[in-house]
Design a protein around this motif. Structure first.
Motif, PDB file in Angstrom:
ATOM      1  N   LYS A   1       1.530   4.178  -2.968  1.00  0.00           N
ATOM      2  CA  LYS A   1       1.386   5.731  -2.869  1.00  0.00           C
ATOM      3  C   LYS A   1       2.874   6.362  -3.162  1.00  0.00           C
ATOM      4  O   LYS A   1       2.729   7.461  -3.880  1.00  0.00           O
ATOM      5  CB  LYS A   1       0.992   5.822  -1.478  1.00  0.00           C
ATOM      6  CG  LYS A   1      -0.242   5.611  -1.249  1.00  0.00           C
ATOM      7  CD  LYS A   1      -0.674   5.767   0.422  1.00  0.00           C
ATOM      8  CE  LYS A   1      -1.839   5.163   0.806  1.00  0.00           C
ATOM      9  NZ  LYS A   1      -2.234   5.424   2.228  1.00  0.00           N
TER      10      LYS A   1
ATOM     11  N   ALA B   1       3.267   6.367  -6.857  1.00  0.00           N
ATOM     12  CA  ALA B   1       2.392   7.220  -7.530  1.00  0.00           C
ATOM     13  C   ALA B   1       2.972   8.867  -7.407  1.00  0.00           C
ATOM     14  O   ALA B   1       2.997   9.646  -8.180  1.00  0.00           O
ATOM     15  CB  ALA B   1       1.126   7.272  -6.948  1.00  0.00           C
ATOM     16  N   PHE B   2       3.333   9.061  -6.176  1.00  0.00           N
ATOM     17  CA  PHE B   2       3.936  10.347  -5.763  1.00  0.00           C
ATOM     18  C   PHE B   2       5.229  10.670  -6.719  1.00  0.00           C
ATOM     19  O   PHE B   2       5.544  11.656  -7.436  1.00  0.00           O
ATOM     20  CB  PHE B   2       4.630  10.412  -4.503  1.00  0.00           C
ATOM     21  CG  PHE B   2       5.696  11.488  -3.933  1.00  0.00           C
ATOM     22  CD1 PHE B   2       5.166  12.747  -4.049  1.00  0.00           C
ATOM     23  CD2 PHE B   2       6.826  11.139  -4.151  1.00  0.00           C
ATOM     24  CE1 PHE B   2       6.004  13.862  -3.723  1.00  0.00           C
ATOM     25  CE2 PHE B   2       7.797  11.945  -3.773  1.00  0.00           C
ATOM     26  CZ  PHE B   2       7.467  13.488  -3.411  1.00  0.00           C
TER      27      PHE B   2
ATOM     28  N   ASP C   1       0.975  -1.272  -0.003  1.00  0.00           N
ATOM     29  CA  ASP C   1       0.010  -0.087  -0.091  1.00  0.00           C
ATOM     30  C   ASP C   1       0.888   1.424   0.080  1.00  0.00           C
ATOM     31  O   ASP C   1       0.838   2.121  -0.758  1.00  0.00           O
ATOM     32  CB  ASP C   1      -0.863   0.095   1.374  1.00  0.00           C
ATOM     33  CG  ASP C   1      -2.126  -0.903   1.083  1.00  0.00           C
ATOM     34  OD1 ASP C   1      -2.377  -1.444  -0.130  1.00  0.00           O
ATOM     35  OD2 ASP C   1      -2.534  -1.421   2.226  1.00  0.00           O
ATOM     36  N   GLU C   2       1.824   1.349   0.935  1.00  0.00           N
ATOM     37  CA  GLU C   2       2.855   2.432   0.871  1.00  0.00           C
ATOM     38  C   GLU C   2       3.520   2.595  -0.098  1.00  0.00           C
ATOM     39  O   GLU C   2       3.684   3.640  -0.898  1.00  0.00           O
ATOM     40  CB  GLU C   2       3.709   2.349   2.216  1.00  0.00           C
ATOM     41  CG  GLU C   2       2.854   2.946   3.433  1.00  0.00           C
ATOM     42  CD  GLU C   2       3.682   2.811   4.714  1.00  0.00           C
ATOM     43  OE1 GLU C   2       4.976   2.672   4.517  1.00  0.00           O
ATOM     44  OE2 GLU C   2       3.161   3.133   5.629  1.00  0.00           O
TER      45      GLU C   2
END
Length: 134
Positions: free
Chosen positions: A25, A28-29, A21-22
């Protein structure tokens, strides 16, 4: 140019798959970064990153150095004192030289220090600009 500072935990998630999950993220960042708005990696983050890879994730020294080399090639990342990082990586290729010690010594030279004092006998023996404080 505007830069976005990246903390160690974000950088770790970008290169490791220990928390899907991290990682999603963080990736994506990272995909939103550009050469005009790069992610900034400070020396503090880079040293903490190398320590985490070696101690928490049990990467070998070669694996850690390879990971840092790869990061340096990412055009959407900017590094504090890039030249010192490159020289530290070159110096750390020697078996007895720790990347963090080499980076501290190289950065201090860049800032005009004549040398760096240390209680670390190994660093003092293997890095020319480090001197043992005895």
């Amino acid at each position: 140019m505007t830069q976005v500072g990246i903390d160690t935990n974000i950088l770790l998630r970008m290169v490791l798959n220990d928390d899907p999950d991290e990682q999603a993220k963080a990736l994506a960042f990272g995909s939103g970064l550009s050469e005009e708005t790069p992610g900034f990696i400070s020396l503090i983050v880079l040293v903490e990153f190398s320590w985490a890879l070696a101690s928490r994730y049990r990467q070998t020294k070669d694996q850690t150095l390879t990971t840092i080399h790869r990061l340096l090639k990412v055009r959407t990342l900017a590094f504090e004192d890039f030249d010192a990082v490159v020289r530290a990586l070159e110096r750390a290729a020697a078996p007895q030289v720790d990347f963090a010690d080499a980076l501290i010594a190289e950065h201090n030279l860049q800032l005009g220090c004549s040398h760096t004092v240390t209680f670390d006998l190994s660093a003092a023996k293997s890095i020319p600009s480090m001197e043992l404080l005895s």
